[in-house]
Design an enzyme around this catalytic site. Structure first.
Site, PDB file in Angstrom:
ATOM      1  N   ARG A  74      42.281  46.913  50.069  1.00  0.00           N
ATOM      2  CA  ARG A  74      42.114  45.677  49.446  1.00  0.00           C
ATOM      3  C   ARG A  74      43.539  44.971  49.001  1.00  0.00           C
ATOM      4  NH1 ARG A  74      38.511  45.179  44.164  1.00  0.00           N
ATOM      5  NH2 ARG A  74      40.417  46.432  43.410  1.00  0.00           N
TER       6      ARG A  74
ATOM      7  N   LEU B  42      35.790  38.927  42.705  1.00  0.00           N
ATOM      8  CA  LEU B  42      36.642  39.986  43.225  1.00  0.00           C
ATOM      9  C   LEU B  42      35.821  40.959  44.038  1.00  0.00           C
ATOM     10  CD1 LEU B  42      39.633  41.125  43.295  1.00  0.00           C
ATOM     11  CD2 LEU B  42      38.706  42.924  41.814  1.00  0.00           C
TER      12      LEU B  42
ATOM     13  N   ARG C 101      64.222  29.208  41.718  1.00  0.00           N
ATOM     14  CA  ARG C 101      63.096  28.767  41.416  1.00  0.00           C
ATOM     15  C   ARG C 101      62.513  27.730  42.261  1.00  0.00           C
ATOM     16  NH1 ARG C 101      60.102  24.932  38.470  1.00  0.00           N
ATOM     17  NH2 ARG C 101      58.113  25.532  37.672  1.00  0.00           N
TER      18      ARG C 101
ATOM     19  N   TYR D 128      48.095  43.073  42.375  1.00  0.00           N
ATOM     20  CA  TYR D 128      48.040  44.504  41.820  1.00  0.00           C
ATOM     21  C   TYR D 128      46.471  45.174  42.108  1.00  0.00           C
ATOM     22  CZ  TYR D 128      44.569  43.168  38.219  1.00  0.00           C
ATOM     23  OH  TYR D 128      43.472  42.653  37.558  1.00  0.00           O
TER      24      TYR D 128
ATOM     25  N   LYS E 232      43.259  39.783  44.551  1.00  0.00           N
ATOM     26  CA  LYS E 232      43.469  40.221  43.151  1.00  0.00           C
ATOM     27  C   LYS E 232      44.960  39.829  42.828  1.00  0.00           C
ATOM     28  CE  LYS E 232      42.375  44.521  40.838  1.00  0.00           C
ATOM     29  NZ  LYS E 232      41.925  43.904  39.634  1.00  0.00           N
TER      30      LYS E 232
HETATM   31  N1  PDD Z   1      40.094  44.701  37.233  1.00  0.00           N
HETATM   32  N2  PDD Z   1      36.195  41.588  38.935  1.00  0.00           N
HETATM   33  C1  PDD Z   1      37.474  41.297  38.377  1.00  0.00           C
HETATM   34  C2  PDD Z   1      37.873  40.021  37.953  1.00  0.00           C
HETATM   35  C3  PDD Z   1      38.430  42.320  38.126  1.00  0.00           C
HETATM   36  O1  PDD Z   1      39.678  42.221  37.652  1.00  0.00           O
HETATM   37  C4  PDD Z   1      38.133  43.722  38.529  1.00  0.00           C
HETATM   38  C5  PDD Z   1      39.277  44.747  38.275  1.00  0.00           C
HETATM   39  C6  PDD Z   1      37.008  43.903  38.977  1.00  0.00           C
HETATM   40  C7  PDD Z   1      36.286  45.246  39.437  1.00  0.00           C
HETATM   41  O2  PDD Z   1      36.960  45.861  40.614  1.00  0.00           O
HETATM   42  P1  PDD Z   1      37.272  47.370  40.827  1.00  0.00           P
HETATM   43  O3  PDD Z   1      35.877  47.840  40.748  1.00  0.00           O
HETATM   44  O4  PDD Z   1      37.812  47.352  42.149  1.00  0.00           O
HETATM   45  O5  PDD Z   1      38.201  47.564  39.827  1.00  0.00           O
HETATM   46  C8  PDD Z   1      36.046  42.836  39.274  1.00  0.00           C
HETATM   47  C9  PDD Z   1      40.864  45.982  36.902  1.00  0.00           C
HETATM   48  C10 PDD Z   1      40.210  47.188  36.739  1.00  0.00           C
HETATM   49  C11 PDD Z   1      41.939  45.248  35.802  1.00  0.00           C
HETATM   50  O6  PDD Z   1      42.072  44.074  35.997  1.00  0.00           O
HETATM   51  O7  PDD Z   1      42.296  46.086  35.017  1.00  0.00           O
END
Ligand code: PDD
Length: 282
Positions: free
Chosen positions: A52, A204, A100, A33, A147
């Site tokens: 990404r 991440l 599955r 996502y 992600k």
């Molecule tokens: N989360 N680290 C983790 C584990 C994350 O899930 C996220 C983002 C970030 C920050 O990444 P970015 O700057 O690219 O948003 C770091 C999103 C916002 C979410 O899960 O809602």
């Protein structure tokens, strides 16, 4: 009020959005996502999120079902149809439905969904107050650079923090902070060094992290991408998180230890201001 959502090429009222019970996103968290912020009805740093997204899909060998232009068109159509001024667009791509089986299906038909959420990002009440953090053990898998929608461990970490009266958790592994549950973690030392963990498969690769580190180069501060401990954080002058929806947000307390005078500090304010100005100017 019902939103319009995107499901596999269709724009539907949210109540009518349906996916298969055999979707591998549902059965195996086999999907990825992205969350892109929206300010004044426009996507923020979206190209970096799409880059990404490609990387996450490639790492999991999920075919990219839509071109970037098609994704951007869908994001913008939802922004328009839902009259979204400020908030975010969520995009999820899974390997799609298949009987599955742990093995990947031979000819996957990925599922694509998008939806919007309205949020006050610039004038969030947390900006003036700052947030409080509890540290917890990092229980996640070893490919946090992808992600994926496998978010139960950070969801549990956040819940532990909330039940302890804090706003969020920072996760710790082998004595060092990895990142926040849905954000990257930073401290600023008393000699104005911004410290955040270096990129690897253990965190991440935050898009906002990268933008903030670029902007920080304009300020009289040094950047060090090295891991830090809880104790380093307790003694910091300032601390903050970054994410697409939080931008840069001050941390004012960690495990009961006040950071600085327990109020958002000037360097984080400045970085947040620079980030928002850049985002609005895009
Ligand atoms: N989360 N680290 C983790 C584990 C994350 O899930 C996220 C983002 C970030 C920050 O990444 P970015 O700057 O690219 O948003 C770091 C999103 C916002 C979410 O899960 O809602």
């Amino acid at each position: 009020m019902s939103r319009i959502v995107y499901v596999n090429g269709e724009y539907l009222p949210e109540e009518e959005g349906r996916i298969s019970i055999f979707d591998r996103g549902f059965l195996f968290a086999d999907g990825v996502y992205e969350v892109s912020a929206v300010l004044k009805g426009r996507l923020v740093d979206n190209q970096a999120h799409l880059i990404r997204l490609h990387r996450s899909l490639t790492e999991l060998n999920i075919p990219q079902p839509l071109s970037d232009d098609d994704i951007i068109a869908a994001q913008n159509r939802l922004i328009t149809q839902n009259n979204l001024e400020e908030g975010m667009v969520y995009l999820q791509i899974t390997r799609g439905p298949a009987d599955r089986d742990f093995a990947f299906p031979d000819n996957p038909e990925p599922t694509v969904i998008l939806f919007t959420q309205q949020h006050a990002l610039i004038d969030s009440p947390l900006v003036e107050r700052g947030i409080t953090i509890r540290t917890v053990e990092d229980m996640r898998w070893k490919r946090r650079d992808i992600k994926t929608v496998g978010l139960l461990a950070p969801s549990m970490a956040k819940q532990i923090a909330l039940e302890a009266g804090a706003d969020d958790a920072w996760m710790v592994e082998d004595g060092y902070v990895t990142e926040g549950t849905s954000n990257n973690a930073f401290i600023i030392t008393h000699d104005n060094v911004v410290r955040t963990r270096q990129l690897s498969n253990l965190i991440l690769h935050g898009i906002t992290r990268a933008a903030i580190l670029r902007l920080a180069q304009r300020e009289p501060i040094t950047i060090e991408e090295t891991p830090f401990t809880r104790e380093d954080a307790y003694g910091a002058k300032e601390a903050f998180i970054t994410s697409a929806t939080a931008f840069a947000l001050s941390v004012v307390e960690i495990d009961g230890h006040s950071i600085g005078d327990a109020k958002p500090g000037p360097l984080v304010r400045r970085l947040r201001e620079l980030y928002i100005d850049t985002a609005l100017g895009e």
